[in-house]
Design a protein around this motif. Structure first.
Motif, short mmCIF file in Angstrom:
data_model
loop_
_atom_site.label_atom_id
_atom_site.label_comp_id
_atom_site.label_asym_id
_atom_site.label_seq_id
_atom_site.Cartn_x
_atom_site.Cartn_y
_atom_site.Cartn_z
N THR A 84 11.54 11.49 0.42
CA THR A 84 10.94 10.81 -0.87
C THR A 84 10.47 9.63 -0.84
O THR A 84 9.35 9.72 -1.69
N ASN A 96 6.59 10.75 0.03
CA ASN A 96 6.13 11.67 -1.28
C ASN A 96 5.83 10.77 -2.23
O ASN A 96 4.69 10.83 -2.77
N GLN A 97 6.69 9.69 -2.44
CA GLN A 97 6.25 8.86 -3.61
C GLN A 97 5.10 7.82 -3.21
O GLN A 97 3.88 7.71 -3.89
N TRP A 98 4.98 7.45 -2.05
CA TRP A 98 3.82 6.75 -1.54
C TRP A 98 2.34 7.36 -1.46
O TRP A 98 1.65 6.83 -1.11
N ALA A 99 2.43 8.81 -1.48
CA ALA A 99 1.18 9.64 -1.35
C ALA A 99 1.01 10.09 -2.65
O ALA A 99 0.12 10.74 -2.71
N ASP A 100 1.69 9.66 -3.77
CA ASP A 100 1.49 10.32 -5.15
C ASP A 100 0.51 9.23 -5.64
O ASP A 100 1.13 8.32 -6.38
N PRO A 101 -0.74 9.59 -6.33
CA PRO A 101 -1.35 8.66 -6.98
C PRO A 101 -0.90 8.26 -8.42
O PRO A 101 -1.16 7.24 -8.85
N LEU A 102 -0.21 9.06 -8.83
CA LEU A 102 0.24 9.10 -10.27
C LEU A 102 1.54 8.15 -10.11
O LEU A 102 1.84 7.06 -11.00
N TYR A 103 2.42 8.16 -9.20
CA TYR A 103 3.48 7.22 -9.15
C TYR A 103 2.91 5.86 -8.70
O TYR A 103 3.62 4.73 -9.12
N HIS A 147 1.31 3.88 4.51
CA HIS A 147 1.85 5.13 4.42
C HIS A 147 1.66 6.05 5.85
O HIS A 147 2.52 6.64 6.21
#
Length: 170
Positions: free
Chosen positions: A16, A19-26, A55
């Motif tokens: 989790t 994934n968050q740390w790789a998500d530009p929108l997040y 990351h």
């Protein structure tokens, strides 16, 4: 190394986080929500670049794509509180990169030498975990997990292995 899969989540805590740390929108939403805690010199692009560098290092370290096998998890995870000098059962730990202004944290319970259970992690921008709601939540998850392991009698990696074997039978 193990990671908790909290109720209601499809992925374990480590997957989790990664994934968050790789998500530009997040990351964009996080930047806007926590702009008051950001270092003054960081704009959104610099923040995302910093997270991306950290990351990548954390992912390499924790997914075995580096020399961590020879160094051991003990080099990545350090005591959560700097005043802790004695190793005790279910010790609270934080993992972070060697970057000068490291902001990514992975939180875990140290069960035994090189045996860790990851509870979660955060982008830490404040001096203490209690200063921001998202890091305070991670601190509470750590304590909750440590209490649960204590209630289950998990003090060593052998206890943990027995606990996992029992849980898989349920």
């Amino acid at each position: 190394m193990y990671a908790v899969q909290w109720d209601g989540n499809e992925l374990d805590a480590l997957r989790t986080l990664l994934n968050q740390w790789a998500d530009p929108l997040y990351l964009s939403r996080f930047y806007q929500e926590h702009s008051r805690d950001m270092p003054r010199q960081w704009n959104l692009v610099e923040f995302v670049d910093q997270v991306a560098r950290e990351h990548d290092e954390i992912e390499m370290l924790l997914t075995g794509a580096s020399e961590l096998e020879t160094l051991g998890l003990e080099t990545f995870f350090v005591p959560l509180f700097n005043e802790e000098y004695q190793i005790k059962p279910r010790a609270l730990r934080k993992g972070r990169t060697g970057f000068r202004r490291s902001i990514l944290r992975v939180y875990a319970i140290r069960i035994d030498t090189d045996c860790y259970l990851i509870s979660g992690g955060a982008i830490k921008l404040t001096r203490t975990m209690q200063e921001a709601p998202h890091t305070l939540l991670e601190l509470r998850k750590l304590y909750r997990l440590a209490d649960y392991l204590k209630d289950q009698g998990v003090d060593t990696q052998y206890d943990f292995a027995s606990f996992l074997s029992f849980k898989s039978l349920e």
